[in-house]
Design an enzyme around this catalytic site. Structure first.
Site, mmCIF file in Angstrom:
data_model
loop_
_atom_site.group_PDB
_atom_site.id
_atom_site.type_symbol
_atom_site.label_atom_id
_atom_site.label_comp_id
_atom_site.label_asym_id
_atom_site.label_seq_id
_atom_site.Cartn_x
_atom_site.Cartn_y
_atom_site.Cartn_z
ATOM 1 N N CYS A 161 0.821 -1.211 0.000
ATOM 2 C CA CYS A 161 0.000 0.000 0.000
ATOM 3 C C CYS A 161 0.857 1.264 0.000
ATOM 4 O O CYS A 161 0.394 2.334 -0.384
ATOM 5 C CB CYS A 161 -0.947 0.006 1.202
ATOM 6 S SG CYS A 161 -0.120 -0.050 2.799
ATOM 7 N N ARG B 191 4.396 1.132 -1.075
ATOM 8 C CA ARG B 191 5.678 0.914 -1.748
ATOM 9 C C ARG B 191 5.485 0.184 -3.071
ATOM 10 O O ARG B 191 4.806 -0.835 -3.139
ATOM 11 C CB ARG B 191 6.587 0.103 -0.825
ATOM 12 C CG ARG B 191 8.029 0.023 -1.260
ATOM 13 C CD ARG B 191 8.860 -0.632 -0.167
ATOM 14 N NE ARG B 191 8.830 0.147 1.054
ATOM 15 C CZ ARG B 191 9.561 1.236 1.265
ATOM 16 N NH1 ARG B 191 10.386 1.661 0.329
ATOM 17 N NH2 ARG B 191 9.473 1.888 2.403
#
Length: 400
Positions: A46, A48
């Site tokens: 979420c 990276r």
């Protein structure tokens, strides 16, 4: 060459959404990347988006960007928001990432599990086999050791814990959690450790969370969420959906204050909701800025154990150096066996059986002593980075 391309730190969430990858297309992405690279690992969380790669031939930075951007169909205008690290810098990046040094919430350890999952997926996809595989194995061991030594559980802080602690301080008692992946499970676990009035867990497959059904947890599917959404005073949203799951029209204009914490990238919650007076909406970037007394303690503790990261970097780089001379070592051992066999055969033809056995042991023992010393020297020079001249001399002695 080992490298990593990813989204720079502190890039706005509106840009990160454009660079997010969709899990359903994972196989397609990997297949296309392997047309250009020897090995590939995709790390997609979420917060990276990173692609680790290994290529055998020389390739320019522009070519790397072009190949990867073409696979993901990213707009070239987004290149300025990306970084590219190669060789030691790429190794250092992975070791620091897995220990939480680059997390938006410093020291957040969900990344360790996420990297383990990315590694297992790469193994399953047959997209790693040599250098990247070893690098990720050492990185995962590094992350585990760092987590154990730092004892971060003593000073917990994560986007989930910060969100829920913030909501509890504001008096929230009725919660809705959307999504039951890794983050959703942490949210439920955290809520159950506090005295809350009720928890509505919204999932696509109720059977995956059936064990949670109880006095304060009610499991609903997404089609049922709007039946209760206006009854809660806090929503924690953490799905992997590529589209909005909480729309502007879902929340009534009139009613009590409702706090919404959107932990997803791309965002789950319609940003227009923040225009309603009763809605206090925070996305992952805003959540990471919420002050938490544990942050300073964690930072100090992490710096104390950063030597674990440095040792792991050195371990992998040394493995690479030794690997470069491994073919020479194999050739030396093969040549040793050939010479020993020749000498033993010659002596056996001249001597009696008992003397021949003794001679065989002595010849092999003497050869091992010299060859092993040569190999030790070759490895030592490889670690110093000066193995080329040493290898040349050893090859002249043993292989010509």
């Amino acid at each position: 060459m080992i490298g990593v391309i990813g989204v720079k730190r502190n890039v706005d969430i509106a840009i990160r959404e454009k660079l997010a990858l969709y899990p359903k297309k994972h196989k397609k992405y990997v297949g296309e990347l392997l047309n250009s690279f020897k090995e590939v690992v995709i790390l997609n969380t979420c917060n990276r988006t990173e692609i680790y790669f290994n290529c055998t031939e020389e390739i320019s930075e522009d070519e790397i960007f072009d190949k990867i951007f073409n696979v993901f169909n990213w707009n070239d205008d987004l290149k300025k928001y990306m970084f590219l690290s190669k060789e030691k810098r790429a190794v250092t990046h992975l070791m620091e990432v897995i220990c939480g040094f680059h997390s938006r919430i410093l020291g957040e350890d969900q990344i360790l599990g996420q990297i383990k999952d990315a590694y297992k997926t790469a193994i399953s996809d047959n997209s790693i086999s040599s250098e990247l595989q070893k690098m990720f194995e050492i990185a995962i061991a590094c992350g585990k050791k760092f987590k154990t030594k730092c004892k971060m559980f003593e000073v917990p802080v994560s986007s989930v814990s910060i969100s829920i602690n913030s909501a509890l301080l504001k008096g929230c008692r009725k919660f809705m959690v959307l999504g039951y992946g890794e983050i959703g499970k942490l949210a439920i676990k955290h809520l159950l450790s506090h005295k809350v009035e009720c928890i509505y867990l919204i999932v696509r497959d109720k059977s995956k969370a059936s064990d949670l059904e109880g006095e304060i947890v009610e499991i609903l599917d997404f089609n049922e969420k709007n039946h209760v959404i206006n009854e809660v005073d806090c929503i924690v949203s953490c799905t992997a959906a590529p589209h909005t799951v909480v729309r502007n029209e879902d929340i009534k204009t009139e009613g009590d204050i409702i706090h919404i914490y959107d932990l997803a990238v791309p965002r789950d919650v319609d940003k227009e909701l923040s225009e309603k007076e009763r809605v206090i909406l925070k996305d992952i970037d805003e959540i990471s800025k919420i002050d938490d007394k544990n942050k300073k303690i964690r930072k100090e503790r992490m710096e104390e154990y950063k030597h674990i990261v440095e040792e792991s970097i050195e371990e992998f780089l040394n493995w690479l150096k030794i690997r470069e001379v491994s073919s020479k070592i194999r050739n030396i051992k093969i040549r040793e066996n050939e010479i020993c066999s020749e000498r033993i055969k010659t002596f056996s033809n001249k001597g009696n059986g008992e003397n021949a056995k003794l001679a065989e042991r002595m010849i092999k023992s003497t050869a091992d002593a010299y060859v092993n010393r040569a190999i030790e020297l070759l490895k030592s020079e490889a670690l110093k980075g000066s193995d080329s001249s040493c290898a040349e001399i050893i090859e002249k002695i043993f292989l010509t």
